[in-house]
Scaffold this motif. Sequence first.
Motif, PDB file in Angstrom:
ATOM      1  N   SER A  73       0.742  -1.227  -0.062  1.00  0.00           N
ATOM      2  CA  SER A  73       0.019   0.039   0.005  1.00  0.00           C
ATOM      3  C   SER A  73       0.796   1.336   0.081  1.00  0.00           C
ATOM      4  O   SER A  73       2.070   1.398   0.221  1.00  0.00           O
ATOM      5  CB  SER A  73      -0.817  -0.113   1.334  1.00  0.00           C
ATOM      6  OG  SER A  73      -0.171   0.116   2.356  1.00  0.00           O
ATOM      7  N   LEU A  74       0.151   2.249  -0.538  1.00  0.00           N
ATOM      8  CA  LEU A  74       0.978   3.685  -0.235  1.00  0.00           C
ATOM      9  C   LEU A  74       1.379   4.146   0.992  1.00  0.00           C
ATOM     10  O   LEU A  74       2.191   4.714   1.532  1.00  0.00           O
ATOM     11  CB  LEU A  74       0.233   4.862  -0.979  1.00  0.00           C
ATOM     12  CG  LEU A  74       0.726   6.018  -1.032  1.00  0.00           C
ATOM     13  CD1 LEU A  74       1.999   6.017  -1.973  1.00  0.00           C
ATOM     14  CD2 LEU A  74      -0.237   7.176  -1.723  1.00  0.00           C
ATOM     15  N   ASN A  75       0.471   3.695   2.205  1.00  0.00           N
ATOM     16  CA  ASN A  75       0.685   4.266   3.289  1.00  0.00           C
ATOM     17  C   ASN A  75       1.799   3.417   4.115  1.00  0.00           C
ATOM     18  O   ASN A  75       2.730   3.950   4.742  1.00  0.00           O
ATOM     19  CB  ASN A  75      -0.588   3.630   4.264  1.00  0.00           C
ATOM     20  CG  ASN A  75      -0.335   3.987   5.637  1.00  0.00           C
ATOM     21  OD1 ASN A  75      -0.174   5.394   6.064  1.00  0.00           O
ATOM     22  ND2 ASN A  75      -0.738   3.065   6.547  1.00  0.00           N
ATOM     23  N   GLY A  76       1.953   2.005   3.472  1.00  0.00           N
ATOM     24  CA  GLY A  76       3.303   1.043   3.848  1.00  0.00           C
ATOM     25  C   GLY A  76       4.348   1.833   3.339  1.00  0.00           C
ATOM     26  O   GLY A  76       5.474   1.949   3.917  1.00  0.00           O
ATOM     27  N   PHE A  77       4.325   2.340   2.119  1.00  0.00           N
ATOM     28  CA  PHE A  77       5.455   2.916   1.378  1.00  0.00           C
ATOM     29  C   PHE A  77       5.773   4.340   2.168  1.00  0.00           C
ATOM     30  O   PHE A  77       6.987   4.454   2.362  1.00  0.00           O
ATOM     31  CB  PHE A  77       4.970   3.265   0.028  1.00  0.00           C
ATOM     32  CG  PHE A  77       6.029   4.274  -0.888  1.00  0.00           C
ATOM     33  CD1 PHE A  77       7.065   3.717  -1.484  1.00  0.00           C
ATOM     34  CD2 PHE A  77       5.698   5.623  -0.875  1.00  0.00           C
ATOM     35  CE1 PHE A  77       8.004   4.418  -2.099  1.00  0.00           C
ATOM     36  CE2 PHE A  77       6.600   6.498  -1.692  1.00  0.00           C
ATOM     37  CZ  PHE A  77       7.890   5.926  -2.179  1.00  0.00           C
ATOM     38  N   LEU A  78       5.162   5.152   2.714  1.00  0.00           N
ATOM     39  CA  LEU A  78       4.827   6.239   3.534  1.00  0.00           C
ATOM     40  C   LEU A  78       5.646   5.869   4.664  1.00  0.00           C
ATOM     41  O   LEU A  78       6.591   6.709   5.202  1.00  0.00           O
ATOM     42  CB  LEU A  78       3.755   7.096   3.567  1.00  0.00           C
ATOM     43  CG  LEU A  78       3.025   7.640   2.206  1.00  0.00           C
ATOM     44  CD1 LEU A  78       1.850   8.323   2.439  1.00  0.00           C
ATOM     45  CD2 LEU A  78       4.315   8.547   1.499  1.00  0.00           C
ATOM     46  N   LEU A  79       5.240   5.055   5.483  1.00  0.00           N
ATOM     47  CA  LEU A  79       5.654   4.561   6.620  1.00  0.00           C
ATOM     48  C   LEU A  79       7.147   3.970   6.469  1.00  0.00           C
ATOM     49  O   LEU A  79       8.132   4.293   7.453  1.00  0.00           O
ATOM     50  CB  LEU A  79       4.680   3.505   7.633  1.00  0.00           C
ATOM     51  CG  LEU A  79       3.611   4.176   8.084  1.00  0.00           C
ATOM     52  CD1 LEU A  79       2.584   3.165   8.453  1.00  0.00           C
ATOM     53  CD2 LEU A  79       3.824   5.133   9.148  1.00  0.00           C
ATOM     54  N   GLY A  80       7.435   3.427   5.422  1.00  0.00           N
ATOM     55  CA  GLY A  80       8.883   2.766   5.001  1.00  0.00           C
ATOM     56  C   GLY A  80       9.781   3.954   4.970  1.00  0.00           C
ATOM     57  O   GLY A  80      11.035   3.816   5.446  1.00  0.00           O
ATOM     58  N   VAL A  81       9.517   5.111   4.205  1.00  0.00           N
ATOM     59  CA  VAL A  81      10.204   6.184   4.088  1.00  0.00           C
ATOM     60  C   VAL A  81      10.402   6.940   5.414  1.00  0.00           C
ATOM     61  O   VAL A  81      11.295   7.190   5.801  1.00  0.00           O
ATOM     62  CB  VAL A  81       9.560   7.179   3.115  1.00  0.00           C
ATOM     63  CG1 VAL A  81      10.160   8.498   2.935  1.00  0.00           C
ATOM     64  CG2 VAL A  81       9.298   6.452   1.739  1.00  0.00           C
ATOM     65  N   ALA A  82       9.322   7.124   6.287  1.00  0.00           N
ATOM     66  CA  ALA A  82       9.491   7.563   7.671  1.00  0.00           C
ATOM     67  C   ALA A  82      10.414   6.660   8.407  1.00  0.00           C
ATOM     68  O   ALA A  82      11.380   7.440   8.995  1.00  0.00           O
ATOM     69  CB  ALA A  82       8.058   7.710   8.219  1.00  0.00           C
ATOM     70  N   ARG A  83      10.287   5.374   8.473  1.00  0.00           N
ATOM     71  CA  ARG A  83      11.282   4.729   9.117  1.00  0.00           C
ATOM     72  C   ARG A  83      12.778   5.058   8.921  1.00  0.00           C
ATOM     73  O   ARG A  83      13.334   5.029   9.773  1.00  0.00           O
ATOM     74  CB  ARG A  83      10.961   3.172   8.854  1.00  0.00           C
ATOM     75  CG  ARG A  83      11.601   2.328   9.419  1.00  0.00           C
ATOM     76  CD  ARG A  83      12.139   0.981   8.524  1.00  0.00           C
ATOM     77  NE  ARG A  83      13.058   0.058   9.190  1.00  0.00           N
ATOM     78  CZ  ARG A  83      13.570  -0.885   8.559  1.00  0.00           C
ATOM     79  NH1 ARG A  83      13.583  -0.888   7.239  1.00  0.00           N
ATOM     80  NH2 ARG A  83      14.270  -1.657   9.260  1.00  0.00           N
ATOM     81  N   ASN A  84      13.067   4.980   7.531  1.00  0.00           N
ATOM     82  CA  ASN A  84      14.344   5.341   7.038  1.00  0.00           C
ATOM     83  C   ASN A  84      14.856   6.702   7.624  1.00  0.00           C
ATOM     84  O   ASN A  84      16.101   6.788   7.769  1.00  0.00           O
ATOM     85  CB  ASN A  84      14.502   5.053   5.432  1.00  0.00           C
ATOM     86  CG  ASN A  84      14.159   3.751   4.959  1.00  0.00           C
ATOM     87  OD1 ASN A  84      14.448   2.812   5.638  1.00  0.00           O
ATOM     88  ND2 ASN A  84      13.766   3.422   3.409  1.00  0.00           N
ATOM     89  N   HIS A  85      14.243   7.502   7.445  1.00  0.00           N
ATOM     90  CA  HIS A  85      14.553   8.975   7.907  1.00  0.00           C
ATOM     91  C   HIS A  85      14.522   9.022   9.204  1.00  0.00           C
ATOM     92  O   HIS A  85      15.575   9.426   9.856  1.00  0.00           O
ATOM     93  CB  HIS A  85      13.553   9.982   7.603  1.00  0.00           C
ATOM     94  CG  HIS A  85      13.449  10.515   5.877  1.00  0.00           C
ATOM     95  ND1 HIS A  85      13.240   9.716   5.167  1.00  0.00           N
ATOM     96  CD2 HIS A  85      13.998  11.824   5.655  1.00  0.00           C
ATOM     97  CE1 HIS A  85      13.349  10.405   3.913  1.00  0.00           C
ATOM     98  NE2 HIS A  85      13.992  11.459   4.230  1.00  0.00           N
ATOM     99  N   VAL A  86      13.895   8.162  10.083  1.00  0.00           N
ATOM    100  CA  VAL A  86      14.009   8.489  11.570  1.00  0.00           C
ATOM    101  C   VAL A  86      15.358   7.525  11.839  1.00  0.00           C
ATOM    102  O   VAL A  86      15.884   8.141  12.824  1.00  0.00           O
ATOM    103  CB  VAL A  86      12.855   7.655  12.060  1.00  0.00           C
ATOM    104  CG1 VAL A  86      13.144   7.245  13.611  1.00  0.00           C
ATOM    105  CG2 VAL A  86      11.503   8.506  12.005  1.00  0.00           C
ATOM    106  N   LEU A  87      15.563   6.355  11.399  1.00  0.00           N
ATOM    107  CA  LEU A  87      16.653   5.789  11.596  1.00  0.00           C
ATOM    108  C   LEU A  87      17.980   6.476  11.133  1.00  0.00           C
ATOM    109  O   LEU A  87      19.057   6.589  12.129  1.00  0.00           O
ATOM    110  CB  LEU A  87      16.601   4.347  11.068  1.00  0.00           C
ATOM    111  CG  LEU A  87      15.812   3.288  11.231  1.00  0.00           C
ATOM    112  CD1 LEU A  87      15.905   1.911  10.773  1.00  0.00           C
ATOM    113  CD2 LEU A  87      15.828   3.047  12.932  1.00  0.00           C
TER     114      LEU A  87
END
Length: 204
Positions: A73-87
């Motif tokens: 899903s697009l939401n999963g894509f967005l959260l994946g991007v958020a995860r990468n930025h947070v880390l």
Amino acid sequence: MKEQTDGSDSELLQSILAGDEEALSALYRRRQQGIYRFALQMCGSKTVAEDVTQEVFMVLIREGHTFDPSRGSLNGFLLGVARNHVLRRLRRERFYVAMDEDSECDANQTSLPTAGPLDDLARSERIELVRRAVLALPERYREVVVLCDLEEMSYVEAAEILGCAVGTIRSRLHRGRGLLIERLRPTHQEETAAATTKAARCFA
């Protein structure tokens, strides 16, 4: 142009890629809160969570064409991007303290006491303790606890966001929950003992 609010995430993305600012606003309102909450639970910093949320949508504007709906899903894509930025922020700024993932709980520790009236008085303090304990988890365990326990996502959704197998999610979640129990148990017992002692003095 009429504001878009009813389209699917993918439909809104297609409009965004075509330059529709109203579609971007609609998608932002729909997904911003979840992205911010995930980032905050991962890092504990409101400032960082706000920055990450903005960065996620900037990435969407620049690289939204890379989203592949066949992969999730697009939401999963967005959260994946958020995860990468947070880390990346966590590793660069080191503003949290990780606990030792290999620590083992004392085999002689007793089980947690049953909740009672005194526990209700300390509810907000316990919530804060849990929040800090989650932040202290090693990254790979923290993210699955946040997604599956705090955000109540399925193993499949978490696996999609983190880019790993469902079995890996199950394993990490099991370990993460165990680490949380180890982290919280001594504090809980000490607080309960102190509260019990104080109550006993009142009746002395």
